[in-house]
Each structure stands twice: as structure tokens, then as C-alpha cells.
Design a protein around this motif. Structure first.
Motif, PDB file in Angstrom:
ATOM      1  N   ARG A   1       0.659  -1.516   0.047  1.00 33.49           N
ATOM      2  CA  ARG A   1      -0.109   0.442  -0.201  1.00 33.49           C
ATOM      3  C   ARG A   1       0.659   1.163   0.321  1.00 33.49           C
ATOM      4  O   ARG A   1       1.196   1.871   1.213  1.00 33.49           O
ATOM      5  N   SER A   2       1.748   1.726  -1.136  1.00 32.48           N
ATOM      6  CA  SER A   2       3.015   2.394  -0.660  1.00 32.48           C
ATOM      7  C   SER A   2       2.629   3.905  -1.137  1.00 32.48           C
ATOM      8  O   SER A   2       2.618   4.036  -0.397  1.00 32.48           O
ATOM      9  N   ALA A   3       0.907   4.266  -1.323  1.00 32.70           N
ATOM     10  CA  ALA A   3       0.462   5.584  -1.543  1.00 32.70           C
ATOM     11  C   ALA A   3      -0.007   5.678  -0.387  1.00 32.70           C
ATOM     12  O   ALA A   3      -0.315   6.642  -0.033  1.00 32.70           O
ATOM     13  N   LEU A   4      -0.910   5.133   0.398  1.00 39.61           N
ATOM     14  CA  LEU A   4      -0.879   4.793   2.086  1.00 39.61           C
ATOM     15  C   LEU A   4       0.257   5.429   3.171  1.00 39.61           C
ATOM     16  O   LEU A   4      -0.260   5.972   4.285  1.00 39.61           O
ATOM     17  N   LEU A   5       1.320   4.566   2.748  1.00 38.56           N
ATOM     18  CA  LEU A   5       1.874   4.449   3.126  1.00 38.56           C
ATOM     19  C   LEU A   5       2.590   5.853   2.972  1.00 38.56           C
ATOM     20  O   LEU A   5       4.211   6.584   4.489  1.00 38.56           O
ATOM     21  N   ALA A   6       2.698   6.311   1.801  1.00 39.33           N
ATOM     22  CA  ALA A   6       3.627   7.631   1.638  1.00 39.33           C
ATOM     23  C   ALA A   6       2.750   9.106   2.746  1.00 39.33           C
ATOM     24  O   ALA A   6       3.511   9.876   3.458  1.00 39.33           O
ATOM     25  N   ASP A   7       1.389   8.655   2.251  1.00 39.95           N
ATOM     26  CA  ASP A   7       0.683   9.299   3.644  1.00 39.95           C
ATOM     27  C   ASP A   7       1.253   9.585   5.263  1.00 39.95           C
ATOM     28  O   ASP A   7       1.528  10.313   5.565  1.00 39.95           O
ATOM     29  N   ALA A   8       1.221   8.327   5.508  1.00 40.70           N
ATOM     30  CA  ALA A   8       1.784   7.547   6.668  1.00 40.70           C
ATOM     31  C   ALA A   8       3.330   8.802   6.941  1.00 40.70           C
ATOM     32  O   ALA A   8       3.254   9.348   8.353  1.00 40.70           O
ATOM     33  N   LEU A   9       4.118   8.092   6.619  1.00 44.91           N
ATOM     34  CA  LEU A   9       5.643   8.783   6.387  1.00 44.91           C
ATOM     35  C   LEU A   9       5.311   9.856   6.709  1.00 44.91           C
ATOM     36  O   LEU A   9       6.321  10.936   7.087  1.00 44.91           O
ATOM     37  N   ALA A  10       4.047  11.324   5.411  1.00 46.39           N
ATOM     38  CA  ALA A  10       4.690  12.515   6.045  1.00 46.39           C
ATOM     39  C   ALA A  10       3.904  13.336   6.927  1.00 46.39           C
ATOM     40  O   ALA A  10       4.658  13.879   7.297  1.00 46.39           O
ATOM     41  N   SER A  11       3.373  12.252   7.405  1.00 50.11           N
ATOM     42  CA  SER A  11       2.745  12.291   9.317  1.00 50.11           C
ATOM     43  C   SER A  11       3.785  12.394  10.076  1.00 50.11           C
ATOM     44  O   SER A  11       3.621  13.285  11.192  1.00 50.11           O
ATOM     45  N   VAL A  12       4.843  11.411  10.056  1.00 49.90           N
ATOM     46  CA  VAL A  12       5.733  11.068  10.603  1.00 49.90           C
ATOM     47  C   VAL A  12       7.099  12.537  10.499  1.00 49.90           C
ATOM     48  O   VAL A  12       6.907  12.990  11.535  1.00 49.90           O
TER      49      VAL A  12
ATOM     50  N   PRO B   1       8.531  -4.844  -2.706  1.00 52.91           N
ATOM     51  CA  PRO B   1       8.490  -3.803  -1.913  1.00 52.91           C
ATOM     52  C   PRO B   1       8.138  -2.037  -1.966  1.00 52.91           C
ATOM     53  O   PRO B   1       7.358  -2.019  -3.258  1.00 52.91           O
ATOM     54  N   ALA B   2       7.870  -2.089  -0.905  1.00 52.52           N
ATOM     55  CA  ALA B   2       7.640  -0.903  -0.329  1.00 52.52           C
ATOM     56  C   ALA B   2       7.948   0.044  -1.389  1.00 52.52           C
ATOM     57  O   ALA B   2       9.965   0.221  -1.227  1.00 52.52           O
ATOM     58  N   VAL B   3       7.796   1.218  -1.798  1.00 55.25           N
ATOM     59  CA  VAL B   3       7.864   2.677  -2.140  1.00 55.25           C
ATOM     60  C   VAL B   3       8.415   3.527  -1.383  1.00 55.25           C
ATOM     61  O   VAL B   3       7.337   4.047  -0.681  1.00 55.25           O
ATOM     62  N   ILE B   4       9.096   3.988  -0.996  1.00 52.44           N
ATOM     63  CA  ILE B   4       9.236   4.932  -0.302  1.00 52.44           C
ATOM     64  C   ILE B   4       9.788   6.159  -0.959  1.00 52.44           C
ATOM     65  O   ILE B   4      10.348   6.635  -1.876  1.00 52.44           O
ATOM     66  N   PRO B   5       8.690   6.835  -0.612  1.00 52.20           N
ATOM     67  CA  PRO B   5       9.200   8.499  -1.520  1.00 52.20           C
ATOM     68  C   PRO B   5      10.656   9.370  -0.913  1.00 52.20           C
ATOM     69  O   PRO B   5      11.009   9.339   0.270  1.00 52.20           O
ATOM     70  N   ASP B   6      11.202   9.277  -2.577  1.00 52.95           N
ATOM     71  CA  ASP B   6      12.309  10.333  -1.963  1.00 52.95           C
ATOM     72  C   ASP B   6      12.068  11.688  -1.147  1.00 52.95           C
ATOM     73  O   ASP B   6      13.586  12.435  -0.070  1.00 52.95           O
ATOM     74  N   ASP B   7      10.670  12.030  -0.766  1.00 49.64           N
ATOM     75  CA  ASP B   7      11.661  13.771  -0.166  1.00 49.64           C
ATOM     76  C   ASP B   7      10.903  13.663   1.073  1.00 49.64           C
ATOM     77  O   ASP B   7      10.443  14.000   1.655  1.00 49.64           O
ATOM     78  N   LEU B   8      11.299  12.990   1.709  1.00 50.89           N
ATOM     79  CA  LEU B   8      11.560  12.426   3.411  1.00 50.89           C
ATOM     80  C   LEU B   8      13.174  13.461   4.264  1.00 50.89           C
ATOM     81  O   LEU B   8      13.983  12.902   4.015  1.00 50.89           O
ATOM     82  N   PRO B   9      12.395  14.768   4.268  1.00 48.58           N
ATOM     83  CA  PRO B   9      13.736  15.313   4.834  1.00 48.58           C
ATOM     84  C   PRO B   9      13.561  14.771   6.391  1.00 48.58           C
ATOM     85  O   PRO B   9      13.041  14.895   6.797  1.00 48.58           O
TER      86      PRO B   9
ATOM     87  N   VAL C   1      14.896  -0.215   5.528  1.00 49.85           N
ATOM     88  CA  VAL C   1      13.477  -0.824   4.924  1.00 49.85           C
ATOM     89  C   VAL C   1      13.360  -3.016   5.385  1.00 49.85           C
ATOM     90  O   VAL C   1      14.961  -2.534   5.191  1.00 49.85           O
ATOM     91  N   VAL C   2      12.901  -3.151   6.687  1.00 55.25           N
ATOM     92  CA  VAL C   2      12.951  -5.012   6.771  1.00 55.25           C
ATOM     93  C   VAL C   2      12.257  -5.475   5.878  1.00 55.25           C
ATOM     94  O   VAL C   2      11.267  -5.424   6.194  1.00 55.25           O
ATOM     95  N   PRO C   3      12.255  -6.119   5.090  1.00 55.92           N
ATOM     96  CA  PRO C   3      11.375  -6.942   4.351  1.00 55.92           C
ATOM     97  C   PRO C   3      11.239  -8.189   5.771  1.00 55.92           C
ATOM     98  O   PRO C   3      11.922  -8.582   5.661  1.00 55.92           O
ATOM     99  N   CYS C   4       9.832  -8.575   5.327  1.00 56.50           N
ATOM    100  CA  CYS C   4       9.523  -9.954   6.219  1.00 56.50           C
ATOM    101  C   CYS C   4       8.479 -10.511   5.206  1.00 56.50           C
ATOM    102  O   CYS C   4       9.295 -11.953   4.966  1.00 56.50           O
TER     103      CYS C   4
END
Length: 250
Positions: free
Chosen positions: A16-27, A46-54, A60-63
Motif C-alpha cells: 500500500r505504497s500510496a497509503l504508506l506515503a501519507d503515513a510517512l508525511a505525517s511522521v 517492495p515498498a516504495v519510499i518517497p524520495d522527499d523525506l527530509p 526498510v526490513v523485508p518480512c
């Protein structure tokens, strides 16, 4: 503990990469930045991690276990923060979430703390817009009797001291359902718990991808096992929305 404890954010995600991006933005938006973010990737791709995480250190730990408990444990292993703060990939935090948790953990007697939540039923449009069409606030102090009938503390609201998490052995990976309920009850029996009032968590529910709505034989068996372990009658299965309607605020 005189200063604020360091916090490792633990996220579990599954395709759920799009939802994950929202969660990371809130972090990223937190007033108190975590020392790291650890993602348990339980997906088939594999999860897609946004590039703009200042300023965020992301690991990422693959499970690939198909089990949220095992994914959270894998992501938490090797964390270096004093406190682990959990966030599901489809939920979001408001900017003061980690600051409130960190304040609670200044007290060395506290091993487990949580913030209040707003539970939202939402619809995701084809364009990816998330539209909430029903909300309910969950804001309750610890109620031992109630916690044995309704688990009203979603994982995205928690923080747990890492030493406490390790002493308890983390989540029980034999539970594919109700593993969070089991952990909360074990934590409360082991350490001091504290609510930090104020809504800082958005728990998002959709028709698809909502495990609390899965009334499978395996879920019923997990409920039975948790009830037997903690000494209460096996509760009937409820969606988390039904829990929010029944428990609400007090």
C-alpha cells in the motif's frame, strides 16, 4: 530520565505504497522528530519510499510473513530509540503526537503510553483522494474491565519503552489477529501505563484492507486464545468501527 527520550517509529506495511506515503508525511510533520523510522515490509512487492523525506533516517526490513506481529517485531529489532512508537501504514499522526508521548516517558515508571484517536471511515477515490465520511473519537483512560471486552487502543496510538517491549518478547507471532490486544494487556500487567489526552491519531478504515472486519475461523481462534491467556470470556468479533461506537469517549 531527565531529558526527553529518543523515539524510533515502527511502521508495518503491505503493498500500500500510496497509503504508506501519507503515513510517512505525517511522521515528517512531527514537532518532535524521531531518531529513525523502521518499516516492516510485509508485502509481495517492495515498498516504495518517497524520495522527499527530509531529515528522516528510514530503514526498510523485508518480512514476507503475512503477519503484522512478525513484521512489527522484525522492524523493532535493532531499533535504537528509547521508545518505540507504532504507526500502521493506513493511519496518520497529527504534528504533536510524538511530543506528547515523549513527555509521558520522562517518567521512568511509565513503560506504555497512548494518545487519543479519531476513527474515520473513509473512501479512497480512483485518483487517490481520501475522503472521510464518518468519524468517532476514542479518548479513554485505562479501564481494566473494559479492556477485557473491547480493545479500544489502536497500535497507531501507542508508544512503548523499548526495554519493556524487549522484556515482553514483542508481539506474539502466532497470532495473526488480536496480537495488538494481547500485547497491550501484557504490557499493562508488566509496567506503568499512561494516557496523554488530546487527539493526535487518525485511524482510517475502509471496506477493503480492514482486518478487524474479517470474521474468519482463524480470527475467532485468535480471540479465543487471547481471552484464555488473559482470563476473560471470549468476546464476539467486532469491527474496530463497532468498538469505537460502543466505547467512544469518557
Amino acid at each position: 530520565m531527565n531529558g526527553a527520550p529518543s523515539v524510533s517509529v515502527v511502521i508495518v506495511t503491505r503493498d500500500r505504497s500510496a497509503l504508506l506515503a501519507d503515513a510517512l508525511a505525517s511522521v515528517v510533520a512531527q514537532r518532535n522528530a524521531p531518531c529513525e523510522v523502521r518499516i516492516g515490509d510485509d508485502g509481495t512487492t517492495p515498498a516504495v519510499i518517497p524520495d522527499d523525506l527530509p531529515l528522516l533516517e528510514v530503514t526498510v526490513v523485508p518480512c514476507g510473513h503475512g503477519c503484522a506481529a512478525a513484521a512489527r517485531n522484525a522492524a523493532a529489532a535493532g531499533a535504537r530509540g528509547d521508545v518505540l512508537a507504532f504507526l500502521d501504514d493506513d493511519d496518520r499522526w497529527l504534528p504533536g503526537h510524538l511530543a506528547g508521548l515523549a513527555e509521558a516517558f520522562r517518567d521512568p515508571a511509565v513503560g506504555f503510553a497512548w494518545r487519543d484517536s479519531v476513527v474515520m471511515r473513509e473512501h479512497v477515490t480512483p485518483a487517490g483522494e481520501r475522503i472521510a465520511h464518518d468519524t468517532r473519537t476514542l479518548a479513554r483512560d485505562w479501564d481494566d474491565a473494559l479492556m477485557r471486552s473491547d480493545d479500544y487502543l489502536p497500535p497507531s496510538a501507542w508508544g512503548v519503552r523499548r526495554s519493556c517491549f524487549e522484556a515482553l518478547g514483542g508481539f506474539d507471532p502466532t497470532l495473526r489477529y488480536s496480537e495488538d490486544w494481547d500485547f497491550v494487556l501484557r504490557a499493562a500487567a508488566h509496567t506503568g501505563v499512561r494516557r496523554v489526552p488530546g487527539v493526535t491519531v487518525e485511524v482510517r478504515l475502509r471496506e477493503s484492507g480492514n482486518t478487524s472486519a474479517e470474521f474468519t475461523p482463524e480470527r475467532l481462534d485468535c480471540l479465543r486464545r487471547v481471552a484464555e491467556r488473559h482470563g476473560f470470556a471470549t468476546p464476539g468479533p467486532k469491527t474496530f468501527w463497532e468498538v469505537a461506537l460502543a466505547v467512544g469517549s469518557a
